[in-house]
Design a protein around this motif. Sequence first.
Motif, PDB file in Angstrom:
ATOM      1  N   PRO A  62       0.826  -1.228   0.000  1.00 31.72           N
ATOM      2  CA  PRO A  62       0.000   0.000   0.000  1.00 31.72           C
ATOM      3  C   PRO A  62       0.853   1.269   0.000  1.00 31.72           C
ATOM      4  O   PRO A  62       1.908   1.318   0.630  1.00 31.72           O
ATOM      5  N   VAL A  63       0.367   2.271  -0.710  1.00 28.57           N
ATOM      6  CA  VAL A  63       1.052   3.559  -0.803  1.00 28.57           C
ATOM      7  C   VAL A  63       0.149   4.615  -0.183  1.00 28.57           C
ATOM      8  O   VAL A  63      -1.029   4.716  -0.531  1.00 28.57           O
ATOM      9  N   SER A  64       0.711   5.414   0.718  1.00 24.08           N
ATOM     10  CA  SER A  64      -0.054   6.503   1.313  1.00 24.08           C
ATOM     11  C   SER A  64       0.002   7.703   0.389  1.00 24.08           C
ATOM     12  O   SER A  64       1.079   8.247   0.115  1.00 24.08           O
ATOM     13  N   VAL A  65      -1.151   8.103  -0.105  1.00 23.10           N
ATOM     14  CA  VAL A  65      -1.262   9.258  -0.996  1.00 23.10           C
ATOM     15  C   VAL A  65      -2.238  10.228  -0.351  1.00 23.10           C
ATOM     16  O   VAL A  65      -3.446   9.986  -0.344  1.00 23.10           O
ATOM     17  N   GLY A  66      -1.699  11.307   0.186  1.00 23.28           N
ATOM     18  CA  GLY A  66      -2.556  12.219   0.935  1.00 23.28           C
ATOM     19  C   GLY A  66      -3.100  11.506   2.149  1.00 23.28           C
ATOM     20  O   GLY A  66      -2.357  10.937   2.955  1.00 23.28           O
ATOM     21  N   GLU A  67      -4.395  11.499   2.285  1.00 16.70           N
ATOM     22  CA  GLU A  67      -5.038  10.811   3.405  1.00 16.70           C
ATOM     23  C   GLU A  67      -5.520   9.411   3.020  1.00 16.70           C
ATOM     24  O   GLU A  67      -6.092   8.705   3.842  1.00 16.70           O
ATOM     25  N   ALA A  68      -5.276   9.013   1.778  1.00 18.43           N
ATOM     26  CA  ALA A  68      -5.752   7.708   1.300  1.00 18.43           C
ATOM     27  C   ALA A  68      -4.603   6.713   1.226  1.00 18.43           C
ATOM     28  O   ALA A  68      -3.433   7.082   1.139  1.00 18.43           O
ATOM     29  N   SER A  69      -4.964   5.440   1.262  1.00 19.93           N
ATOM     30  CA  SER A  69      -4.010   4.357   1.078  1.00 19.93           C
ATOM     31  C   SER A  69      -4.365   3.640  -0.219  1.00 19.93           C
ATOM     32  O   SER A  69      -5.498   3.175  -0.390  1.00 19.93           O
ATOM     33  N   VAL A  70      -3.399   3.570  -1.138  1.00 15.92           N
ATOM     34  CA  VAL A  70      -3.665   3.051  -2.474  1.00 15.92           C
ATOM     35  C   VAL A  70      -2.790   1.826  -2.717  1.00 15.92           C
ATOM     36  O   VAL A  70      -1.603   1.818  -2.372  1.00 15.92           O
ATOM     37  N   VAL A  71      -3.382   0.796  -3.299  1.00 13.84           N
ATOM     38  CA  VAL A  71      -2.635  -0.378  -3.730  1.00 13.84           C
ATOM     39  C   VAL A  71      -2.551  -0.325  -5.247  1.00 13.84           C
ATOM     40  O   VAL A  71      -3.570  -0.237  -5.932  1.00 13.84           O
ATOM     41  N   VAL A  72      -1.345  -0.346  -5.762  1.00 22.67           N
ATOM     42  CA  VAL A  72      -1.138  -0.216  -7.198  1.00 22.67           C
ATOM     43  C   VAL A  72      -0.495  -1.485  -7.744  1.00 22.67           C
ATOM     44  O   VAL A  72       0.362  -2.100  -7.096  1.00 22.67           O
ATOM     45  N   THR A  73      -0.946  -1.895  -8.913  1.00 27.96           N
ATOM     46  CA  THR A  73      -0.345  -3.031  -9.612  1.00 27.96           C
ATOM     47  C   THR A  73       0.086  -2.578 -11.000  1.00 27.96           C
ATOM     48  O   THR A  73      -0.238  -1.472 -11.429  1.00 27.96           O
ATOM     49  N   ALA A  74       0.798  -3.437 -11.683  1.00 25.55           N
ATOM     50  CA  ALA A  74       1.297  -3.070 -13.004  1.00 25.55           C
ATOM     51  C   ALA A  74       1.243  -4.260 -13.942  1.00 25.55           C
ATOM     52  O   ALA A  74       1.417  -5.415 -13.524  1.00 25.55           O
ATOM     53  N   SER A  75       0.998  -3.964 -15.208  1.00 26.69           N
ATOM     54  CA  SER A  75       1.133  -4.961 -16.269  1.00 26.69           C
ATOM     55  C   SER A  75       2.505  -4.743 -16.909  1.00 26.69           C
ATOM     56  O   SER A  75       2.857  -3.616 -17.249  1.00 26.69           O
ATOM     57  N   ILE A  76       3.256  -5.834 -17.041  1.00 23.28           N
ATOM     58  CA  ILE A  76       4.661  -5.720 -17.453  1.00 23.28           C
ATOM     59  C   ILE A  76       4.902  -6.547 -18.706  1.00 23.28           C
ATOM     60  O   ILE A  76       4.515  -7.717 -18.773  1.00 23.28           O
ATOM     61  N   GLY A  77       5.534  -5.945 -19.674  1.00 22.45           N
ATOM     62  CA  GLY A  77       5.964  -6.659 -20.870  1.00 22.45           C
ATOM     63  C   GLY A  77       7.472  -6.728 -20.906  1.00 22.45           C
ATOM     64  O   GLY A  77       8.164  -5.731 -20.650  1.00 22.45           O
ATOM     65  N   ILE A  78       8.020  -7.897 -21.222  1.00 23.91           N
ATOM     66  CA  ILE A  78       9.471  -8.115 -21.204  1.00 23.91           C
ATOM     67  C   ILE A  78       9.936  -8.507 -22.603  1.00 23.91           C
ATOM     68  O   ILE A  78       9.339  -9.390 -23.239  1.00 23.91           O
ATOM     69  N   ALA A  79      10.972  -7.840 -23.058  1.00 26.42           N
ATOM     70  CA  ALA A  79      11.592  -8.205 -24.341  1.00 26.42           C
ATOM     71  C   ALA A  79      13.092  -8.271 -24.137  1.00 26.42           C
ATOM     72  O   ALA A  79      13.669  -7.415 -23.459  1.00 26.42           O
ATOM     73  N   MET A  80      13.726  -9.267 -24.724  1.00 27.91           N
ATOM     74  CA  MET A  80      15.163  -9.458 -24.531  1.00 27.91           C
ATOM     75  C   MET A  80      15.873  -9.470 -25.868  1.00 27.91           C
ATOM     76  O   MET A  80      15.407 -10.075 -26.846  1.00 27.91           O
TER      77      MET A  80
END
Length: 813
Positions: free
Chosen positions: A482-500
């Motif tokens: 969780p990330v505290s943003v102002g007075e709120a607590s936010v859970v953030v996720t990400a979509s990840i693409g990998i290229a090599m």
Amino acid sequence: MCQRGNGAGRAAPGLARPAVSNDRRGLFGRQGESERKSAPVAAAPPRAAGANPSARSHAAGSAGAKRSDPGRRRRTTGATVGRPDLGEVLRLVVDRVREFTGASGAAVGLLDGDAVVLRSASGSALAHLGLRVPLEGSLSGAAIREGKALRSDDTTRDPRIDGDLAFKLGARSLLVIPLYHLNRAVGTLTVLSAKARTFGDRDAQTLEVMGQVISASLGNSASNETETRLSRGRTDALTALEESEERFRMALEHAPIGMAVVALDGRWLEVNRAMCQILGRTEESLLATTWEEVTDPDDLPTHQRSVAELLDGHGNVHRVEMRYRHAKGHRVWVNLSAALVRSHSGDPRYFIVQVEDITERRLAQAKLAHQAAHDALTGLPNRTLLLDRLRHALARQVRSGAGVAVMFLDLDRFKVVNDSLGHTAGDELLCRVAERLSAQLRPGDSVSRLGGDEFVVLLEDVESIDDACDVADRLKGALVQPVSVGEASVVVTASIGIAMARHPGADADALLRDADTAMYRAKERGKDCYEVFDSGMRTAAVGRMETERVLRAAVEEGRLRVFYQPTVDLQTGTVNGAEALLRIETPSGSVLGPTDFIAVAEESGLIATIGIGVLEAACRQAVEWRKQLGDKAPARVAVNLSSRQLSHMRIAEAVTRALESSGATADMLALEITETVLMESSPETLAELSALRELGVSLGVDDFGTGYSSLTYLKRFPLDFVKVDRSFVDGLDYDPGCEAIVSAVIGLGRALGLQTVAEGVETAAQLERLRAMGCTGAQGFYFARAIPAAHVSALLRNGVAWPTRPAPIAARL
């Protein structure tokens, strides 16, 4: 102010030794008393740093008395050896001026009636010695009249200048200062360039310093009169030179840029106030050092080579932007010009140095360069710097064979944070994400922000794709906290693409594009995951590009078609509605369905334009059916809305316009949204849906059961019906789990007062099971495919009704 220290050799007699290589006055070639008593000019030793302190103190303390004591002046005006005449002084000055400014020519002109006569020249001006330059129609005359330095960047366009005269002199650009003595004009000092250029303030300052000396040496009139006066006796001549030297001392001391005389071995011999201020030192402390001691160690080797080249005869002037060390330890950027002064025999004597403090300019340039390569919000490298680093990493891969991987990250549902908490909170979240990503990387790796909620991680020295996947897992784990943003607590996720980059010679832009493609695949899989790029994704990406091309062409050429699939009321067996479904008619005559292009339409942004077209067409068709069929017309026509339509356009206003322009009433229209819209809804989206409900438009959820929405969303939104997804209806024939889900959805709809419509009904058995469960409506191939509006009209004119076990409606068409 720069405090004057008790430097070596500061006694009055020694100060006037122009032939000694370490004396400031040596710039003008005058010899002092000690030379007359001892060695020849060439053998005079340089003034030693660290001379007797008491002697220095005495010399400094008596300097003022020396200038006011006429008896002392008489004692220093005895016979001199090798005193240069005025012509030699002028030749030295014009040579130095031309070198300092980089001009093609320089000249001293003396007043003679209504003209200035060139009496000494250097470079290209040497061919014009003796030339009379009229005061009228010349920059020299204008400089004397106005009493200030004047310049002309292009004499061919300057109305103050006689073009023929300028052409004769080969002067495309000019800089002229007036020469004065006892407040009377006596001539001009000029530098010229055969090519158009701009002489700067530093060039003007150089001429002002040298002009002070020339003005005093020339006297009240032109050259002939001055030389006559000098020939009357040594006393008057030396008096004029002493005045000249005093003027030079004042000009040197008060020059706005740093000026110094430096010995061949690097010792500071003379420095002005500005030089002391630039280096943060007193004059005494600076004269006790060498230029090597104040030069930044990183710049010292290059500067030493340049000085050595000057001493070896490779040019006479060295110009460079370099760094000095301030007395307080910080670096000072300077624009340095060092001119090597040689004797008449060509031997090096000393350096004359001009230094301009450009620290603020260099800091501003560095700041601009940083801003151009970094993201203003997070401070991370931007796309420009990322691509530069990626190209260098790929170049190193060619030499070392080490693997390079790129990870493209896109935050999931970031728009919800922006819409619900505000853009300030969104910016703060992006900064926290940047910090977390950076903290998970090795020193040799880097993270960049491309813009919005997109980040790219560059990994070097990667042995296999598994290493990159391990980093992706680590990043996902860091983000999910969780990330505290102002007075709120936010859970953030990400979509990840990998290229090599599996083989040396990969293209940076292509590698980044492949990672982006893999990221979109991760989004399609449900987000909060990562995907590794493969060649099949590239094929799919090329296919999406072709689909977009076909879609755009269809929009431009009017080849979009709206078909309608009837919905049946399972209690009455009659058609009670129709769903508008878009089709593309290809040039070959084939038809593409929504599954072939809707995703591309949303990704490309065309969905907004297309969606409005479908909405307006559906409203017009509803009115047309009412006119044609009366009570037999479908009660309402349903139109699908995408999440992009709801988030990027004022859908309530668009619906109002469509109803008004077609003449349809709100009860003739139904709008269907997906569970994704429910989950990612913002206050603005809820407000739009509420406005639609107030208009009287029916609202429903399409494909219900395929997402992950909470049941609370069904209570939160103003809905009228839910549609059971076809995948569950299809399983009624063989999967008890599907039957349980369908039964639960129908029961939930009944409990909430919502109608339920089953999609994808294809068999009589499915229909019977749905009726038994209490489903209120159905649509599917068992009744009819999506068909043109005219076919629906024909179907409804027959007044079809659905008995207990009817033949499929489609069979009756």
